[in-house]
Design an enzyme around this catalytic site. Sequence first.
Site, PDB file in Angstrom:
ATOM      1  CG  HIS A 190       0.631   1.805  -9.407  1.00 58.75           C
ATOM      2  ND1 HIS A 190       0.509   1.587  -8.402  1.00 58.75           N
ATOM      3  CD2 HIS A 190      -0.203   2.489  -9.961  1.00 58.75           C
ATOM      4  CE1 HIS A 190      -1.205   2.343  -8.039  1.00 58.75           C
ATOM      5  NE2 HIS A 190      -1.836   2.986  -9.075  1.00 58.75           N
ATOM      6  CB  SER A 232      -8.012  -6.031  -3.936  1.00 56.26           C
ATOM      7  OG  SER A 232      -8.570  -4.713  -4.274  1.00 56.26           O
ATOM      8  CG  ASP A 272      -2.191   1.129   1.047  1.00 54.23           C
ATOM      9  OD1 ASP A 272      -2.211   1.781   0.056  1.00 54.23           O
ATOM     10  OD2 ASP A 272      -2.501   1.398   2.253  1.00 54.23           O
ATOM     11  CD  GLU A 289     -12.529  -5.714  -2.840  1.00 55.09           C
ATOM     12  OE1 GLU A 289     -13.039  -6.878  -1.928  1.00 55.09           O
ATOM     13  OE2 GLU A 289     -11.341  -6.255  -2.672  1.00 55.09           O
ATOM     14  CG  ASN A 290      -7.108  -2.957  -6.362  1.00 57.56           C
ATOM     15  OD1 ASN A 290      -6.094  -3.653  -6.745  1.00 57.56           O
ATOM     16  ND2 ASN A 290      -7.215  -1.908  -5.730  1.00 57.56           N
ATOM     17  CD1 TRP A 291     -11.810  -6.491 -10.493  1.00 54.69           C
ATOM     18  CD2 TRP A 291     -11.277  -5.583 -12.608  1.00 54.69           C
ATOM     19  NE1 TRP A 291     -11.486  -7.563 -11.365  1.00 54.69           N
ATOM     20  CE2 TRP A 291     -10.981  -6.572 -12.259  1.00 54.69           C
ATOM     21  CE3 TRP A 291     -10.955  -4.592 -13.764  1.00 54.69           C
ATOM     22  CZ2 TRP A 291      -9.824  -7.206 -13.263  1.00 54.69           C
ATOM     23  CZ3 TRP A 291     -10.836  -5.478 -15.156  1.00 54.69           C
ATOM     24  CH2 TRP A 291     -10.224  -7.047 -14.273  1.00 54.69           C
TER      25      TRP A 291
END
Length: 260
Positions: free
Chosen positions: A44, A72, A27, A74-76
């Site tokens: 990144h 993850s 993170d 959720e990253n979508w």
Amino acid sequence: MPANSSRSGNSDASTAVIPRHVAIIMDGNNRWAKRNGVPGPAGHRAGVEAVRNVLRACRKHGVQVLTVFAFSSENWGRPLPEVRALLALLSRYLRSEVRELDKDGIRLRFIGERSRFSTRLQRLMQQSEHITAGNTEATLVIAVDYGGQWDITQAARKLAEQVEAGAMKASEITPELLGQQVSAADLPHPDLCIRTGGDARISNFMLWQFAYSELYFTNTLWPDFGELEFARALADYSRRERRFGLRESDGIVAGGEIDA
């Protein structure tokens, strides 16, 4: 069940208790980019270099398995340009690194739901796993489109299908059987989970596998997390006593082994 760490003592750096499996929630890439006045994708890219450094440190210290949370479920939900940049970075990493990983004897594996990725990326992932499948020096596991709740759900679904087919009874389902269906079930569970970036949570990562993992949180942003920070995390782990639900008087020693 979680595997115990390897142990060769715990009095100094040369005899430290070393976790067999370290998992990392990486993170802080975007915050690192803002702090350094560069575009988000540069953060990144710096994070990829941190993966290289930590993988090098794992080999130096004798850590057998490194799992990194790269993308993850959720990253979508992130902005589309960022999602595209992350997946493009993963593709470039595989194209540039797989031969080097193979040369160093490192096996590469992926965990997560791959079906939402492009056919080209899925093929690249499969090829990368195939090229390095026979390596035994260490294992790098990359979690992509992964979530701990998804992992437990897909494991439960596999057992439910067996019950539906008449191959087993629902009453025969045990934690051990369910654990055999989660991702990377053939690997030791993570002994140590490291999260960078200052937050103290595990964010739906390896919920089943973290049952008895030690957690280490650091304010260091992921691109700045190098070999020195990794060594500090290992030193902290080495000082801990892992009881696995037992009492201190039951024979637990530092680093997590149970006396025979």
